[in-house]
Design an enzyme around this catalytic site. Structure first.
Site, short mmCIF file in Angstrom:
data_model
loop_
_atom_site.label_atom_id
_atom_site.label_comp_id
_atom_site.label_asym_id
_atom_site.label_seq_id
_atom_site.Cartn_x
_atom_site.Cartn_y
_atom_site.Cartn_z
N GLU A 174 51.58 26.77 -25.48
CA GLU A 174 50.57 27.58 -25.91
C GLU A 174 49.73 26.35 -26.31
OE1 GLU A 174 52.85 30.31 -25.35
OE2 GLU A 174 52.22 30.92 -23.79
N HIS A 183 49.06 41.81 -23.48
CA HIS A 183 48.13 41.73 -22.07
C HIS A 183 46.67 42.35 -21.99
CE1 HIS A 183 52.63 40.55 -21.96
NE2 HIS A 183 52.41 39.84 -20.64
#
Lengths: 392, 326
Positions: free
Chosen positions: B62, B131
């Site tokens: 990322e 999540h």
């Protein structure tokens, strides 16, 4: 060129005599480095003798050689002036490049104007060859700005303080060059400590996967503040590249000719669309990490003395004199130029205006932001209230 | 065919398609955004139509995704990057906060950072750890970033266009549990500005302010309150940085009661900022303290507990009752 072939063709010359492992204990802990002499690409010995290397030959005119010498001398003079200015309270901090002039001038002079540079905060020599006014480098250290120059006017990005972040910016920029179909290249500077950072390793991954035209130029100056290179890696840094699928090469970072030749070769490789190269310039930071640092707490005088014998400027001077490429008049004129530069920088810093108060709110956003507008107005009113008081 | 009924995810997809068509400098980058079309299929079909040079599958890193997007922006591109899930943004947080947010200011305005970071966020889909989080306050706190979240298909389409056209970095939070909700999208409409709040439902007794996934909950709460004879106004804030305080003030001067609702933990959350500012602005109009409904100061719980953690109809209505009882 593969890493293997590069390594195989290296000369076996024990060039600088510097061992990576400094003690039997650390050699025992680091088997990969055990008994390894640094294999350096070198074109100029510490004594100033010109030697050949099968992969990195270079042929420079006397004028070009004098130019490299001038760059190094003026960069060192600028750096010394900045250190003095810090001691005199004119700068809040300074990160000296003392000892790393060859790595920066050599690599910097390998660049074309259309190449792009992503520096750390110590690349004063590279800034010099890119034509950034040295005084502008001091703005952030004096505390008047966080940058001080337009990155696009010299293709020299702002200094980056967070370690290793800029290697990803360089990679992205290089990806953009490839998309544009241009044959420019990018060079990203970082240090041995940065090689431990995730961002640097991610930059290696991205650049390899996208075959980005970027040269990673690691100045291994042996110390990340107080931590030696052994605290960052168990293998010589240039060998890291192999695991990412591109070549790595170690160059004598105190040899300006070798740094120029190796960087030029890596840039040409990038231009040909063959992807990244890692260059490890094996050098030494002769001063402190910054003016806030105290190297006497973690390293020995003998170490610095050993490296002083490999001084990049003295060795090129010896070569220039030996070959008759420069006469006394040249050295005297350069000395005068150095003094003039020091004077110009000193006066430039002292005359550097503090930023306007309202600069706090400038350029936070390109398109504007209502909170910034609101706080700017409040601040302006607050400042104005004092002005009213003074009038009364 | 200017007006279509589209699920929110499809509206985002159409928006990205339009951006890729309109501006050759727009790039899509992220993990699995190519052939797969993203784990939520928001980028479905884009690589097929625009090629691997425009819709780029990234290595699983990322910080690398955002860091290289910064470099591409410096080269004149407009990268739109996808972070796969809210909880995965933190490896990139350094690049976003220390680099992306500050580049324009550091360069004294000489460089622009037109980077959009799309983040599917929030809970309610029964996912595993990392999540379901709502980290918007962490980004809204950072000067230099803009932080927005659409709550419906039309805003998804238009706000993403506007975010891509912005020369500032925009953190674009997508309410993942609304991805499949359908709504009308008028692709020829003239949208309101990116930072402007929208009155999602008119009311006169109390204002519910929310954004993203909680707007729907607040609309349901307002409908339920109506049955009890309470007229509740719902403001869809749309932008968390900046916040359209003028719109909130207008509403509160009318209703004199404000409840802020979000999924993120209440402590130091967007509701705290709104409560403080609105108290300053509307002290003499308020008939009750500004109340907040949101997550607890605890890690987002396992999925079997998320309905207890997330603000639902009852918790919102309870806050409405408490506010009106002052």
């Amino acid at each position: 060129m593969t890493v293997e072939s590069t390594a195989a063709r290296k000369t076996t010359r024990r060039s600088s005599g510097a061992k990576r492992t400094t003690s039997a204990a650390s050699a025992k802990k680091a088997p990969a480095a055990q008994g390894a002499e640094p294999e350096l690409v070198q074109l100029l010995t510490p004594e100033g003798e010109r030697v050949q290397h099968p992969d990195y030959d270079i042929d420079l005119s006397a004028e070009e050689l004098r130019g490299l010498y001038r760059d190094m001398v003026l960069t060192r003079r600028f750096d010394a002036e900045a250190t003095s200015l810090q001691r005199q309270g004119e700068l809040g901090l300074w990160a000296s490049l003392l000892g790393q002039e060859a790595a920066q001038i050599g690599s910097g002079r390998a660049l074309r104007d259309d190449d792009y540079v992503f520096p750390t905060y110590r690349e004063h020599g590279v800034a010099w060859v890119r034509g950034v006014d040295p005084t502008n480098l001091l703005g952030m250290f004096r505390g008047v700005n966080h940058g001080g120059w337009d990155p696009n006017s010299n293709n020299f990005h702002l200094y980056t303080i967070v370690i290793g972040s800029q290697t990803l910016h360089a990679t992205g920029y290089a990806m953009g060059i490839a998309k544009d179909g241009a044959d420019s290249a990018v060079i990203a500077y970082f240090g041995d400590g940065a090689s431990s950072q995730g961002d640097v390793n991610e930059a290696f991954t991205f650049s390899a996967v996208y075959n980005a035209p970027v040269v990673f130029f690691c100045q291994n100056n042996q110390w990340a503040i107080s931590e030696p290179t052994e605290k960052q890696t168990r293998v010589p840094l240039y060998q890291r590249a192999r695991g990412f699928g591109f070549p790595g090469v170690r160059v004598d970072g105190n040899d300006v000719l070798a740094c120029l030749a190796v960087t030029r070769s890596a840039l040409e490789r990038a231009r040909r669309g063959e992807g990244p190269t890692l260059v490890e310039a094996f050098t030494y930071r002769m001063g402190a990490h910054t003016t806030s640092d105290d190297p006497t707490k973690y390293r020995r005088d003998e170490e610095r003395e050993a490296w002083e014998a490999k001084d990049p400027i003295l060795r090129l001077k010896a070569y220039l004199e030996r070959e008759g490429h420069a006469d006394e008049a040249f050295f005297e004129a350069l000395e005068a130029e150095s003094e003039a530069l020091g004077k110009r920088v000193r006066e430039g810093v002292r005359n550097m205006p503090d930023p306007d108060d309202m600069a706090i709110f400038e350029n936070v956003y390109a398109d504007g932001h209502s909170l910034v507008d609101e706080e700017r107005a409040q601040f302006a009113a607050y400042q104005a209230s004092f002005a009213d008081g003074e009038v009364k | 065919m200017a007006v279509q009924k589209l699920p929110l995810a499809k509206a985002l997809n159409e928006s990205l398609r339009k951006a890729l068509e309109t501006d050759p400098k727009v790039l899509i980058m992220g993990e699995d955004v190519g052939k797969l079309g993203g784990v939520f299929r928001v980028t479905d079909g884009l690589q097929k139509d625009f090629g691997e040079d425009r819709v780029i599958d990234s290595p699983l890193a990322e910080s690398g995704i955002v860091g290289t997007a910064i470099g591409l922006a410096l080269r004149g591109y407009r990268p739109v990057v996808e972070i796969q899930f809210d909880g995965f943004v933190f490896p990139a947080y350094d690049q976003i906060v220390t680099q992306l947010a500050k580049m324009h200011a550091r360069a004294l305005g000489k460089v622009k950072m037109p980077v959009v970071i799309r983040i599917p966020y929030g809970g309610g889909i029964g996912a595993v750890e990392h999540h379901s989080e709502s980290p918007e306050a962490l980004f809204a706190h950072v000067p230099g970033l803009k932080v927005v979240s659409p709550s419906n298909s039309s805003d998804a389409y238009w706000m993403l266009q506007q975010a891509i056209q912005s020369d500032d970095p925009v953190i674009f939070f997508e309410p993942k549990r609304r991805y499949w909700d359908k709504g009308e999208v008028d692709t020829e409409a003239i949208p309101g500005a990116l930072h402007q709040a929208r009155v999602a439902r008119e009311g006169s007794d109390l204002t519910l302010a929310a954004y993203g996934p909680m707007v729907k909950v607040c609309l349901e709460a307002a409908a339920a309150a109506q049955e009890e004879g309470k007229s509740v106004e719902v403001l869809d804030l749309r932008s968390m940085s900046p916040i359209d305080f003028d719109a909130i003030q207008r509403s509160v001067e009318k209703t004199r009661h404000l409840v802020v609702v979000h999924e993120a933990p209440v402590f130091y959350g967007a509701g705290a900022e709104i409560a403080a500012r609105i108290t300053e602005r509307c002290f003499y109009h308020l008939e009750a303290p500004v109340l907040r409904v949101g997550g607890y100061h605890a890690p987002y719980p396992p999925a079997r507990l998320e309905e207890e953690y997330l603000p639902g109809l009852d918790r919102v209505l309870d806050a409405v009752d408490r506010s009106l009882a002052y």
